[in-house]
Design a protein around this motif. Structure first.
Motif, PDB file in Angstrom:
ATOM      1  N   MET A 140     -85.269 -18.942  77.824  1.00 42.55           N
ATOM      2  CA  MET A 140     -84.966 -20.342  78.108  1.00 42.55           C
ATOM      3  C   MET A 140     -85.856 -21.282  77.297  1.00 42.55           C
ATOM      4  SD  MET A 140     -85.122 -22.342  81.733  1.00 42.55           S
ATOM      5  CE  MET A 140     -83.729 -21.488  82.430  1.00 42.55           C
ATOM      6  N   ARG A 141     -86.978 -20.779  76.816  1.00 42.17           N
ATOM      7  CA  ARG A 141     -87.943 -21.661  76.172  1.00 42.17           C
ATOM      8  C   ARG A 141     -87.534 -21.938  74.725  1.00 42.17           C
ATOM      9  NH1 ARG A 141     -94.542 -20.971  76.396  1.00 42.17           N
ATOM     10  NH2 ARG A 141     -95.034 -23.005  75.550  1.00 42.17           N
ATOM     11  N   ASP A 142     -86.448 -22.682  74.534  1.00 41.24           N
ATOM     12  CA  ASP A 142     -86.032 -23.037  73.192  1.00 41.24           C
ATOM     13  C   ASP A 142     -86.398 -24.489  72.915  1.00 41.24           C
ATOM     14  OD1 ASP A 142     -84.072 -24.665  74.368  1.00 41.24           O
ATOM     15  OD2 ASP A 142     -82.592 -23.056  74.333  1.00 41.24           O
ATOM     16  N   SER A 143     -86.247 -24.887  71.659  1.00 41.89           N
ATOM     17  CA  SER A 143     -86.702 -26.216  71.243  1.00 41.89           C
ATOM     18  C   SER A 143     -85.933 -27.330  71.938  1.00 41.89           C
ATOM     19  CB  SER A 143     -86.576 -26.345  69.727  1.00 41.89           C
ATOM     20  OG  SER A 143     -85.230 -26.131  69.318  1.00 41.89           O
ATOM     21  N   LYS A 144     -84.640 -27.098  72.186  1.00 42.45           N
ATOM     22  CA  LYS A 144     -83.829 -28.133  72.817  1.00 42.45           C
ATOM     23  C   LYS A 144     -84.297 -28.402  74.239  1.00 42.45           C
ATOM     24  CE  LYS A 144     -79.064 -29.396  73.941  1.00 42.45           C
ATOM     25  NZ  LYS A 144     -77.639 -28.969  73.928  1.00 42.45           N
ATOM     26  N   VAL A 145     -84.546 -27.329  75.004  1.00 41.88           N
ATOM     27  CA  VAL A 145     -85.021 -27.494  76.377  1.00 41.88           C
ATOM     28  C   VAL A 145     -86.371 -28.197  76.386  1.00 41.88           C
ATOM     29  CG1 VAL A 145     -85.790 -26.272  78.447  1.00 41.88           C
ATOM     30  CG2 VAL A 145     -83.724 -25.528  77.263  1.00 41.88           C
ATOM     31  N   GLN A 146     -87.252 -27.822  75.464  1.00 42.42           N
ATOM     32  CA  GLN A 146     -88.580 -28.437  75.412  1.00 42.42           C
ATOM     33  C   GLN A 146     -88.512 -29.916  75.037  1.00 42.42           C
ATOM     34  OE1 GLN A 146     -90.473 -25.439  72.769  1.00 42.42           O
ATOM     35  NE2 GLN A 146     -92.004 -25.235  74.391  1.00 42.42           N
ATOM     36  N   ARG A 147     -87.639 -30.258  74.084  1.00 42.58           N
ATOM     37  CA  ARG A 147     -87.491 -31.666  73.694  1.00 42.58           C
ATOM     38  C   ARG A 147     -86.973 -32.505  74.862  1.00 42.58           C
ATOM     39  NH1 ARG A 147     -85.012 -29.617  69.060  1.00 42.58           N
ATOM     40  NH2 ARG A 147     -82.972 -30.306  69.854  1.00 42.58           N
ATOM     41  N   ILE A 172     -65.300 -19.214  81.177  1.00 40.50           N
ATOM     42  CA  ILE A 172     -65.979 -19.745  79.992  1.00 40.50           C
ATOM     43  C   ILE A 172     -67.459 -19.990  80.291  1.00 40.50           C
ATOM     44  CG2 ILE A 172     -66.125 -21.706  78.408  1.00 40.50           C
ATOM     45  CD1 ILE A 172     -63.100 -22.002  78.651  1.00 40.50           C
ATOM     46  N   GLY A 173     -67.753 -20.532  81.475  1.00 46.93           N
ATOM     47  CA  GLY A 173     -69.136 -20.758  81.863  1.00 46.93           C
ATOM     48  C   GLY A 173     -69.933 -19.477  81.922  1.00 46.93           C
ATOM     49  N   ALA A 174     -69.332 -18.420  82.485  1.00 40.98           N
ATOM     50  CA  ALA A 174     -70.016 -17.126  82.553  1.00 40.98           C
ATOM     51  C   ALA A 174     -70.303 -16.594  81.146  1.00 40.98           C
ATOM     52  CB  ALA A 174     -69.158 -16.132  83.324  1.00 40.98           C
ATOM     53  N   TYR A 175     -69.344 -16.752  80.252  1.00 44.16           N
ATOM     54  CA  TYR A 175     -69.540 -16.292  78.862  1.00 44.16           C
ATOM     55  C   TYR A 175     -70.729 -17.010  78.223  1.00 44.16           C
ATOM     56  CZ  TYR A 175     -68.786 -16.009  73.826  1.00 44.16           C
ATOM     57  OH  TYR A 175     -68.966 -15.820  72.478  1.00 44.16           O
ATOM     58  N   LEU A 176     -70.813 -18.324  78.403  1.00 44.83           N
ATOM     59  CA  LEU A 176     -71.911 -19.091  77.809  1.00 44.83           C
ATOM     60  C   LEU A 176     -73.263 -18.698  78.390  1.00 44.83           C
ATOM     61  CD1 LEU A 176     -70.250 -22.640  77.713  1.00 44.83           C
ATOM     62  CD2 LEU A 176     -70.621 -21.088  75.789  1.00 44.83           C
ATOM     63  N   LEU A 177     -73.313 -18.443  79.681  1.00 47.21           N
ATOM     64  CA  LEU A 177     -74.574 -18.069  80.327  1.00 47.21           C
ATOM     65  C   LEU A 177     -75.044 -16.686  79.889  1.00 47.21           C
ATOM     66  CD1 LEU A 177     -73.942 -19.344  83.984  1.00 47.21           C
ATOM     67  CD2 LEU A 177     -75.553 -20.310  82.334  1.00 47.21           C
ATOM     68  N   PHE A 178     -74.132 -15.744  79.800  1.00 50.46           N
ATOM     69  CA  PHE A 178     -74.517 -14.360  79.508  1.00 50.46           C
ATOM     70  C   PHE A 178     -74.736 -14.100  78.010  1.00 50.46           C
ATOM     71  CE2 PHE A 178     -72.794 -13.797  83.760  1.00 50.46           C
ATOM     72  CZ  PHE A 178     -73.763 -12.980  84.331  1.00 50.46           C
ATOM     73  N   THR A 179     -74.224 -14.970  77.166  1.00 47.64           N
ATOM     74  CA  THR A 179     -74.459 -14.793  75.723  1.00 47.64           C
ATOM     75  C   THR A 179     -75.654 -15.610  75.241  1.00 47.64           C
ATOM     76  OG1 THR A 179     -72.847 -16.555  75.247  1.00 47.64           O
ATOM     77  CG2 THR A 179     -72.049 -14.267  75.203  1.00 47.64           C
ATOM     78  N   GLY A 180     -76.253 -16.401  76.137  1.00 47.19           N
ATOM     79  CA  GLY A 180     -77.424 -17.186  75.756  1.00 47.19           C
ATOM     80  C   GLY A 180     -77.117 -18.361  74.859  1.00 47.19           C
ATOM     81  N   LYS A 181     -75.888 -18.843  74.876  1.00 52.15           N
ATOM     82  CA  LYS A 181     -75.492 -19.962  74.010  1.00 52.15           C
ATOM     83  C   LYS A 181     -75.838 -21.319  74.604  1.00 52.15           C
ATOM     84  CE  LYS A 181     -71.686 -17.413  71.816  1.00 52.15           C
ATOM     85  NZ  LYS A 181     -72.296 -17.359  70.469  1.00 52.15           N
ATOM     86  N   VAL A 182     -76.407 -21.316  75.814  1.00 57.36           N
ATOM     87  CA  VAL A 182     -76.828 -22.560  76.455  1.00 57.36           C
ATOM     88  C   VAL A 182     -78.292 -22.415  76.881  1.00 57.36           C
ATOM     89  CG1 VAL A 182     -74.548 -23.316  77.239  1.00 57.36           C
ATOM     90  CG2 VAL A 182     -75.828 -21.682  78.617  1.00 57.36           C
ATOM     91  N   GLY A 183     -78.850 -23.466  77.478  1.00 60.21           N
ATOM     92  CA  GLY A 183     -80.275 -23.468  77.823  1.00 60.21           C
ATOM     93  C   GLY A 183     -80.689 -22.409  78.819  1.00 60.21           C
ATOM     94  N   VAL A 184     -79.749 -21.900  79.615  1.00 59.93           N
ATOM     95  CA  VAL A 184     -80.028 -20.826  80.570  1.00 59.93           C
ATOM     96  C   VAL A 184     -79.405 -19.543  80.040  1.00 59.93           C
ATOM     97  CG1 VAL A 184     -79.693 -20.011  82.944  1.00 59.93           C
ATOM     98  CG2 VAL A 184     -80.020 -22.452  82.493  1.00 59.93           C
TER      99      VAL A 184
END
Length: 483
Positions: free
Chosen positions: A1-8, A218-230
């Motif tokens: 979760m600690r990516d630049s977007k979340v930190q900004r 679609i939400g599950a896909y985004l969460l499990f592939t790490g394409k979003v902040g979580v």
């Protein structure tokens, strides 16, 4: 979760200009709310073409559906508070663990809710005294919605988790897609366009669960592939008793409060139906209009929740308080002008949905005795309860919700709508003083009394909420207390 977007985003929330950051977070949520309300309006519009009973079916069903969904919403609220405060404190690994625990818990719970709701529907509708003309439509609609509950639960779980880390744009984009699917399917399935069978109210329900299913997957896909902040993994989905305990401890009061709130609307539906289909149809259309015009204030309140959660997690309590106070002022002003607009264009707008003179006449009663209280509800009550939930102090939000509906709204609506008179005595300066309030003469046993009671509940609880907020007892983070 600690990516630049979340930190900004975290830096902006903790140290950036309050108004600019609030607007940045809230704008996608405002759009999201407006789009969702657009769907509700579209649903009401198409079903209104079938008749008064068909139009009332979804509004009759949702208090019961909401009662059971609120149990899961309470756990999602706990997950939001935990994830948001962990991010605010810079503890990203624990934020991911909390997110995974929430997702697996909600999925299990939603399955049980769907099964229970399907079989309980006939009994609940009879309990609400749903009229015989509305009952068959409400039964069909409600049962189909319950079949799709697991998809609905995981969809709002996705939104809560991303909001907690400060990403409000991705849930908005996904909701735009699902609502577009829903709006497109509504007339096709309701009226049987393009070779589909004409299904009426059943078609509206099928359109809803189809759209929810697409959004959930679609939400599950985004969460499990790490394409979003979580980023969810099989490891953090494994049942974690430690985090389950935290989620239950924080989420249970919110679940109870929100479920009690929604079940209260089951009782309220029964009370309003006592005055017939006309009163209930006017109430349903009016609330749809209010939702359109107050979507902006609700979006701002949700954006505020993200800022409060992370600032409380970083122990910046004074900043969290300033954020909430500014949100109250903005939301009150928005709700005030929204109600004013409804009052000015009430008749013209009502005719768009249902050109029924009796319902249009009844809408004036709803406006005069209930809608004038909406600025106090949206501007103060909603903001304060959101502050309490975002800070993890869900017992406080639970208490306020129960007070508003069970302590005030239901008793007052029933009393002013059905009881001939209130009589009581008290001793003042050694003399017995008797008071007799002729409710029957005041309201003539019409729906005026019911809507008057609803309005008064908003005024009173807004005052209580404001006093409680100013005391500052919510200024303590839960991630430190429960560990």
């Amino acid at each position: 979760m600690r990516d630049s977007k979340v930190q900004r985003t975290r830096e902006e929330i903790l140290h950036g200009p309050i108004e600019k950051t609030l607007l940045s977070l809230s704008l996608p949520l405002i759009i999201n709310n407006l789009v969702q309300v657009l769907y509700n309006i579209t649903d009401t519009f198409w079903l209104g073409k079938l008749g008064r009973a068909e139009l009332s079916a979804p509004g009759t069903a949702w208090p019961m559906i909401g009662t059971l969904m609120a149990l899961g919403m309470g756990f999602a609220t706990a997950g939001f508070a935990l994830v948001g405060q962990y991010v605010g404190a810079g503890r990203y690994r624990e934020a991911n663990r909390a997110a995974g625990s929430l997702y697996s818990l909600v999925l299990i719970f939603a399955t049980f809710v769907g099964i229970f709701g399907y079989f309980a529907t006939p009994y609940a509708l009879r309990f609400m005294h749903v009229s015989e003309s509305v009952y068959p439509y409400a039964l069909s609609y409600t049962r189909i919605i319950f079949l799709g509950i697991p998809f609905a639960f995981t969809s709002f779980d996705f939104s809560f988790l991303l909001r907690a880390v400060g990403d409000t744009k991705t849930p908005m984009k996904l909701n735009l897609l699902t609502v577009a699917v829903n709006i497109a399917l509504d007339p096709i399935l309701i009226f049987g366009w393009f070779g589909f069978p004409e299904m009426g109210v059943t078609g509206a329900a099928l359109a809803t669960i189809t759209a929810n299913s697409i959004g959930s997957l679609i939400g599950a896909y985004l969460l499990f592939t790490g394409k979003v902040g979580v980023h969810l993994t099989p490891e953090n989905l494994t049942p974690d008793l430690e985090f389950y305990s935290k989620i239950f401890r924080i989420g249970l009061p919110s679940s109870i409060g929100q479920s009690a709130n929604n079940f209260g609307f089951v009782i309220l539906t029964r009370i309003i139906f006592g005055f017939g289909d006309v009163a209930y149809a006017a109430y349903i259309i009016t609330t749809r209009l209010v939702n359109v015009l107050t979507s902006i204030s609700r979006g701002i309140s949700m954006g505020m929740g993200t800022m409060v959660a992370q600032n409380v997690g970083a122990e910046q309590y004074k900043r969290a308080k300033r954020i909430a106070e500014r949100t109250m002022m903005v939301n009150f002003a928005i709700a005030f002008f929204s109600v004013l607009l409804i009052g000015i264009f009430r008749e013209e707008v009502f005719r768009v949905f249902l050109n029924d003179p009796a319902v249009i006449a009844e809408s004036e009663v709803v406006l005069k005795y209930f809608l004038i209280s909406v600025p106090f509800f949206n501007g103060i009550f909603v903001v304060v309860t959101n502050v309490f939930r975002s800070a993890g102090h869900t017992k406080k939000s639970m208490a306020l919700s129960i007070l508003r509906l069970w302590g005030l709204r239901i008793p007052m609506s029933y009393a002013f709508g059905y009881i001939p008179a209130l009589a009581f005595s008290f001793v003042l300066l050694g003399h017995t003083v008797s008071v007799h309030i002729p409710l029957a003469e005041l309201f003539n046993f019409t729906s005026k009394g019911v809507f008057f009671g609803m309005g008064m509940s908003n005024f009173i609880t807004a005052g209580v909420a404001l006093v409680w907020f100013m005391k500052g007892t919510w200024m303590q983070r839960v991630i430190g207390r429960v560990e």
